[in-house]
Design an enzyme around this catalytic site. Structure first.
Site, PDB file in Angstrom:
ATOM      1  N   TYR A  43       0.834  -1.206   0.000  1.00 36.03           N
ATOM      2  CA  TYR A  43       0.000   0.000   0.000  1.00 36.03           C
ATOM      3  C   TYR A  43       0.871   1.259   0.000  1.00 36.03           C
ATOM      4  O   TYR A  43       0.679   2.167  -0.809  1.00 36.03           O
ATOM      5  CB  TYR A  43      -0.914  -0.038   1.225  1.00 36.03           C
ATOM      6  CG  TYR A  43      -1.971   1.032   1.241  1.00 36.03           C
ATOM      7  CD1 TYR A  43      -3.106   0.928   0.437  1.00 36.03           C
ATOM      8  CD2 TYR A  43      -1.861   2.153   2.059  1.00 36.03           C
ATOM      9  CE1 TYR A  43      -4.088   1.901   0.455  1.00 36.03           C
ATOM     10  CE2 TYR A  43      -2.840   3.129   2.083  1.00 36.03           C
ATOM     11  CZ  TYR A  43      -3.950   2.998   1.281  1.00 36.03           C
ATOM     12  OH  TYR A  43      -4.929   3.964   1.291  1.00 36.03           O
ATOM     13  N   LYS A  58       1.026   3.934  -3.096  1.00 36.32           N
ATOM     14  CA  LYS A  58       0.525   5.293  -2.860  1.00 36.32           C
ATOM     15  C   LYS A  58       1.636   6.333  -3.042  1.00 36.32           C
ATOM     16  O   LYS A  58       1.378   7.452  -3.473  1.00 36.32           O
ATOM     17  CB  LYS A  58      -0.124   5.387  -1.473  1.00 36.32           C
ATOM     18  CG  LYS A  58      -1.431   4.595  -1.367  1.00 36.32           C
ATOM     19  CD  LYS A  58      -2.473   5.071  -2.374  1.00 36.32           C
ATOM     20  CE  LYS A  58      -3.820   4.407  -2.188  1.00 36.32           C
ATOM     21  NZ  LYS A  58      -4.860   4.904  -3.093  1.00 36.32           N
TER      22      LYS A  58
HETATM   23  P1  NAD Z   1     -13.439   1.610  -0.018  1.00 37.22           P
HETATM   24  O1  NAD Z   1     -12.955   0.208   0.085  1.00 37.22           O
HETATM   25  O2  NAD Z   1     -14.671   2.011   0.701  1.00 37.22           O
HETATM   26  O3  NAD Z   1     -13.586   2.050  -1.553  1.00 37.22           O
HETATM   27  C1  NAD Z   1     -12.707   1.619  -2.561  1.00 37.22           C
HETATM   28  C2  NAD Z   1     -13.530   1.269  -3.791  1.00 37.22           C
HETATM   29  O4  NAD Z   1     -12.643   0.928  -4.865  1.00 37.22           O
HETATM   30  C3  NAD Z   1     -14.444   0.057  -3.558  1.00 37.22           C
HETATM   31  O5  NAD Z   1     -15.798   0.404  -3.789  1.00 37.22           O
HETATM   32  C4  NAD Z   1     -13.938  -0.968  -4.551  1.00 37.22           C
HETATM   33  O6  NAD Z   1     -14.960  -1.797  -5.094  1.00 37.22           O
HETATM   34  C5  NAD Z   1     -13.286  -0.090  -5.621  1.00 37.22           C
HETATM   35  N1  NAD Z   1     -12.352  -0.864  -6.434  1.00 37.22           N
HETATM   36  C6  NAD Z   1     -11.385  -1.701  -5.988  1.00 37.22           C
HETATM   37  N2  NAD Z   1     -10.789  -2.294  -7.031  1.00 37.22           N
HETATM   38  C7  NAD Z   1     -11.363  -1.812  -8.162  1.00 37.22           C
HETATM   39  C8  NAD Z   1     -11.185  -2.052  -9.547  1.00 37.22           C
HETATM   40  N3  NAD Z   1     -10.278  -2.941  -9.996  1.00 37.22           N
HETATM   41  N4  NAD Z   1     -11.957  -1.395 -10.421  1.00 37.22           N
HETATM   42  C9  NAD Z   1     -12.904  -0.521  -9.988  1.00 37.22           C
HETATM   43  N5  NAD Z   1     -13.122  -0.253  -8.692  1.00 37.22           N
HETATM   44  C10 NAD Z   1     -12.366  -0.904  -7.781  1.00 37.22           C
HETATM   45  O7  NAD Z   1     -12.216   2.490   0.491  1.00 37.22           O
HETATM   46  P2  NAD Z   1     -12.038   4.044   0.775  1.00 37.22           P
HETATM   47  O8  NAD Z   1     -11.457   4.139   2.119  1.00 37.22           O
HETATM   48  O9  NAD Z   1     -13.232   4.840   0.404  1.00 37.22           O
HETATM   49  O10 NAD Z   1     -10.847   4.324  -0.241  1.00 37.22           O
HETATM   50  C11 NAD Z   1     -10.906   5.235  -1.320  1.00 37.22           C
HETATM   51  C12 NAD Z   1      -9.491   5.673  -1.618  1.00 37.22           C
HETATM   52  O11 NAD Z   1      -8.979   6.364  -0.483  1.00 37.22           O
HETATM   53  C13 NAD Z   1      -8.519   4.514  -1.869  1.00 37.22           C
HETATM   54  O12 NAD Z   1      -7.648   4.835  -2.929  1.00 37.22           O
HETATM   55  C14 NAD Z   1      -7.769   4.415  -0.563  1.00 37.22           C
HETATM   56  O13 NAD Z   1      -6.505   3.841  -0.730  1.00 37.22           O
HETATM   57  C15 NAD Z   1      -7.707   5.865  -0.152  1.00 37.22           C
HETATM   58  N6  NAD Z   1      -7.454   6.114   1.257  1.00 37.22           N
HETATM   59  C16 NAD Z   1      -8.297   5.667   2.222  1.00 37.22           C
HETATM   60  C17 NAD Z   1      -8.018   5.919   3.564  1.00 37.22           C
HETATM   61  C18 NAD Z   1      -8.911   5.455   4.682  1.00 37.22           C
HETATM   62  O14 NAD Z   1      -8.518   5.546   5.857  1.00 37.22           O
HETATM   63  N7  NAD Z   1     -10.098   4.960   4.416  1.00 37.22           N
HETATM   64  C19 NAD Z   1      -6.883   6.641   3.905  1.00 37.22           C
HETATM   65  C20 NAD Z   1      -6.037   7.095   2.891  1.00 37.22           C
HETATM   66  C21 NAD Z   1      -6.344   6.835   1.562  1.00 37.22           C
END
Ligand code: NAD
Length: 256
Positions: free
Chosen positions: A160, A164
């Site tokens: 990850y 990132k």
């Molecule tokens: P989440 O798991 O709720 O949403 C991620 C979405 O991406 C899911 O709906 C999933 O189905 C979709 N996805 C995964 N693989 C895919 C593919 N091959 N094609 C199309 N869609 C796909 O997670 P989130 O927390 O809302 O994450 C959103 C973004 O934020 C991500 O990039 C994550 O790395 C980043 N992020 C999240 C956090 C946190 O604490 N939640 C912190 C930093 C960054």
């Protein structure tokens, strides 16, 4: 918790938001639609249809697209469909992501490769598909969801962290190359945000939201709507000179 919405900065704009069935993606799609955008909600999950339905029921313009973003042909077809239907793409939010947890010896090759395919290669595919239309109009805003861990690696998350960090570098590189064409590219770098991805991690570790809240100087972890508000700002005309930035949104939490 919701974040106040005051304007319609995206009236007559067309936006693509990936990961739109998930926490930050659905909040971003809602936010852009509330501010007047026609939003194409992209996700691997069929649940994206429900998210789009909910936005339409609230009076917004939303279309679901079930797409696997690791498939270059599917990314091209998505961009072609949006251009054919709407003749423009103003905003692309590359937000879909996965978190394959573990230190190096905990991961197999498949987890490593899949992390790159979803978190980084998908940006290559979709930006290549969307950029020509933006360049032709000499306008466009791309916002990539990286992570605070792409800037400051957290222990036990090497795939990850590395992907990132790649998103941050991709953002800087794309911005430098396409700013002369009128395209702005920025990234958001969230800390802990209360979404299904985070909740899956908690379920594995046995920790609770309260445990995480206690680690944040601001007193709590972030909400998806708060990250969505930042993404909307970066994508809007209110940020005309923001280009090539990776903006942290963390409640002042340091990675430990
Ligand atoms: P989440 O798991 O709720 O949403 C991620 C979405 O991406 C899911 O709906 C999933 O189905 C979709 N996805 C995964 N693989 C895919 C593919 N091959 N094609 C199309 N869609 C796909 O997670 P989130 O927390 O809302 O994450 C959103 C973004 O934020 C991500 O990039 C994550 O790395 C980043 N992020 C999240 C956090 C946190 O604490 N939640 C912190 C930093 C960054």
């Amino acid at each position: 918790m919701s974040t106040p919405v005051s304007g319609r900065r995206f009236a007559d704009r067309v936006a693509i938001v990936t990961g739109a069935a998930g926490g930050i993606g659905s909040a971003t799609a809602e936010r852009l639609a509330q501010e007047g955008a026609t939003v194409v909600l992209v996700d691997l999950s069929e649940n994206v249809r429900h998210t789009a339905d909910a936005i339409r029921q609230a009076g917004g313009n939303a279309e679901p697209a079930v797409v696997d973003l690791t498939d270059p042909a599917a990314c091209s077809a998505l961009a072609e469909d949006v251009i054919a239907q709407h003749r423009q793409i103003d905003v692309l939010v590359n937000n879909a992501g996965i978190n394959r947890r573990g230190a190096l010896l905990d991961l197999d090759l498949d987890a490593w490769k899949t992390s790159f395919e979803v978190n980084l290669d998908a940006l290559f595919h979709l930006c290549r598909a969307v950029l020509p239309a933006m360049i032709e109009r000499r306008r466009g805003a791309i916002v990539n969801t990286a992570s605070q861990w792409g800037l400051h690696p957290a222990p036990g998350h090497i795939a990850y962290n590395v992907t990132k960090a790649g998103v941050v570098s991709f953002t800087h590189s794309l911005a430098r190359d396409y700013a002369p064409h009128g395209i702005r590219v920025n990234a958001v770098c969230p800390g802990e945000v209360r979404t299904p991805m985070l909740e899956a991690g908690l379920a594995r570790s046995g920790r609770t939201i309260d445990d995480l809240n206690a680690l944040v100087p601001f007193g709590r972890i972030g909400e998806p709507s708060e990250v969505a508000a930042l993404i909307a700002f970066l994508a809007s005309d209110e940020a005309p000179y923001l280009c090539g930035s990776a903006v942290e949104i963390t409640g002042a939490q340091a990675v430990s």
